[in-house]
Design a protein around this motif. Sequence first.
Motif, mmCIF file in Angstrom:
data_model
loop_
_atom_site.group_PDB
_atom_site.id
_atom_site.type_symbol
_atom_site.label_atom_id
_atom_site.label_comp_id
_atom_site.label_asym_id
_atom_site.label_seq_id
_atom_site.Cartn_x
_atom_site.Cartn_y
_atom_site.Cartn_z
ATOM 1 N N ARG A 170 -126.762 -37.714 20.543
ATOM 2 C CA ARG A 170 -125.893 -37.342 19.473
ATOM 3 C C ARG A 170 -127.217 -37.422 18.704
ATOM 4 N NH1 ARG A 170 -125.822 -42.358 16.808
ATOM 5 N NH2 ARG A 170 -125.515 -43.300 18.539
ATOM 6 N N VAL A 171 -128.263 -38.466 18.620
ATOM 7 C CA VAL A 171 -129.441 -39.612 18.144
ATOM 8 C C VAL A 171 -130.576 -38.370 17.576
ATOM 9 C CG1 VAL A 171 -131.486 -40.601 18.281
ATOM 10 C CG2 VAL A 171 -129.528 -41.827 19.042
ATOM 11 N N LEU A 172 -130.947 -37.553 18.832
ATOM 12 C CA LEU A 172 -131.004 -35.889 18.730
ATOM 13 C C LEU A 172 -130.771 -34.957 17.399
ATOM 14 C CD1 LEU A 172 -134.029 -34.180 19.012
ATOM 15 C CD2 LEU A 172 -133.074 -33.597 20.987
ATOM 16 N N ALA A 173 -129.350 -34.859 17.994
ATOM 17 C CA ALA A 173 -128.343 -33.966 16.458
ATOM 18 C C ALA A 173 -128.430 -34.261 14.966
ATOM 19 C CB ALA A 173 -127.330 -33.906 17.307
ATOM 20 N N ASP A 174 -128.542 -35.948 15.260
ATOM 21 C CA ASP A 174 -128.922 -36.443 13.943
ATOM 22 C C ASP A 174 -130.061 -36.191 13.245
ATOM 23 O OD1 ASP A 174 -126.009 -37.612 13.888
ATOM 24 O OD2 ASP A 174 -126.575 -39.599 15.033
ATOM 25 N N ALA A 175 -131.003 -36.233 14.434
ATOM 26 C CA ALA A 175 -132.243 -36.200 14.005
ATOM 27 C C ALA A 175 -133.016 -34.528 13.267
ATOM 28 C CB ALA A 175 -134.021 -36.650 14.815
ATOM 29 N N LEU A 176 -131.841 -33.590 14.303
ATOM 30 C CA LEU A 176 -131.901 -32.415 13.515
ATOM 31 C C LEU A 176 -131.668 -32.153 12.572
ATOM 32 C CD1 LEU A 176 -132.390 -30.645 17.617
ATOM 33 C CD2 LEU A 176 -134.014 -31.140 15.751
ATOM 34 N N GLU A 177 -130.256 -32.659 12.082
ATOM 35 C CA GLU A 177 -129.622 -32.890 10.859
ATOM 36 C C GLU A 177 -130.612 -32.983 10.216
ATOM 37 O OE1 GLU A 177 -125.142 -32.971 8.992
ATOM 38 O OE2 GLU A 177 -125.758 -34.150 11.067
ATOM 39 N N ARG A 178 -131.066 -34.112 10.150
ATOM 40 C CA ARG A 178 -132.010 -34.042 9.152
ATOM 41 C C ARG A 178 -132.876 -33.611 8.807
ATOM 42 N NH1 ARG A 178 -131.000 -39.474 11.253
ATOM 43 N NH2 ARG A 178 -133.098 -39.803 12.348
ATOM 44 N N LEU A 179 -133.942 -33.102 9.388
ATOM 45 C CA LEU A 179 -134.539 -32.031 9.376
ATOM 46 C C LEU A 179 -134.231 -30.877 8.842
ATOM 47 C CD1 LEU A 179 -136.958 -32.510 12.840
ATOM 48 C CD2 LEU A 179 -137.287 -32.926 10.668
ATOM 49 N N THR A 180 -133.108 -30.122 8.868
ATOM 50 C CA THR A 180 -132.438 -28.836 7.984
ATOM 51 C C THR A 180 -132.724 -28.737 6.786
ATOM 52 O OG1 THR A 180 -130.242 -29.769 8.539
ATOM 53 C CG2 THR A 180 -131.293 -28.323 10.304
ATOM 54 N N GLN A 181 -132.452 -30.574 6.271
ATOM 55 C CA GLN A 181 -131.928 -30.285 5.195
ATOM 56 C C GLN A 181 -133.904 -30.367 4.293
ATOM 57 O OE1 GLN A 181 -130.956 -34.580 4.618
ATOM 58 N NE2 GLN A 181 -129.769 -34.459 4.983
ATOM 59 N N TRP A 182 -134.511 -29.939 5.300
ATOM 60 C CA TRP A 182 -135.808 -29.365 4.078
ATOM 61 C C TRP A 182 -136.380 -28.225 4.731
ATOM 62 C CZ3 TRP A 182 -139.206 -33.476 1.740
ATOM 63 C CH2 TRP A 182 -138.498 -34.150 2.079
ATOM 64 N N ARG A 183 -134.994 -27.233 5.448
ATOM 65 C CA ARG A 183 -135.340 -25.940 5.696
ATOM 66 C C ARG A 183 -136.188 -25.600 4.622
ATOM 67 N NH1 ARG A 183 -133.421 -22.828 9.809
ATOM 68 N NH2 ARG A 183 -132.706 -24.966 10.625
ATOM 69 N N GLU A 184 -135.122 -25.430 3.117
ATOM 70 C CA GLU A 184 -135.893 -24.766 1.521
ATOM 71 C C GLU A 184 -137.265 -24.711 1.781
ATOM 72 O OE1 GLU A 184 -133.631 -25.329 -1.531
ATOM 73 O OE2 GLU A 184 -131.260 -23.901 0.007
ATOM 74 N N LYS A 185 -137.695 -26.023 1.826
ATOM 75 C CA LYS A 185 -138.690 -26.315 1.347
ATOM 76 C C LYS A 185 -139.837 -25.954 2.668
ATOM 77 C CE LYS A 185 -141.502 -30.428 0.122
ATOM 78 N NZ LYS A 185 -141.548 -32.029 0.047
#
Length: 228
Positions: free
Chosen positions: A17-32
């Motif tokens: 769960r913790v890693l999934a949450d962290a990766l979800e936040r990282l994907t917000q930077w995908r376009e950048k």
Amino acid sequence: MSNPVLVCALRRINAFRVLADALERLTQWREKLSKNGSLLQIVMALTPEVTFRQAILFFTETEFVTGKTWFYSHAQHLLKFLCFSHLVGERQRCHTESLFTYLQTGAQILCTVLLIKPGAWSRSFARILRELDLEKFTVVGMKHINLEPGVALGLLSSEVKQDPDVLEAHCSYLTSDTALVLCLQRPNAVKKLIDLLGPEDPKVAQALDPSLWRAQYGTSTVQNGFYG
């Protein structure tokens, strides 16, 4: 094949769960990231079974970095303490842990201790037992005990001990009547119990979540219902 990839075996409480949450936040930077020419590509195992199948493709047992020392659990330590055992000189027991075996066996059943303070258990014991059952705890040990001052002192935090008046209030209350000690068992027992109890100040617990146990059963930072 064109460039190396990095394969990591990660471990922590609630890892998926913790890693999934962290990766979800990282994907917000995908376009950048893509504009910078370094698009982030992520592959994550979602279950222990998938983790096991993926891990054996890349790692041998000896390549894992694991903890070699197993300390007495919180429950064992506190139960021994409450039974007036002498812990001085007890040696740590060591073993080499197998993460492959851990992945195959799944979540480990752990023990923890819940001390229900004087007054709280006599007023609300049936309700507390019901809540323990709803949270999938199994009671594997139960004992009434009149805490000696030395034992009560050992349960208190260093912050409490810094103020003589606060220390006296806690010790007086803990030794004023019979307490009830429960040894509880369930997967992830220690963290689950701490999460359920909430902050030591019932007012803070009430503001955070009225369903927290100290919010329900506590009246002050001294008479807050539980030690866990």
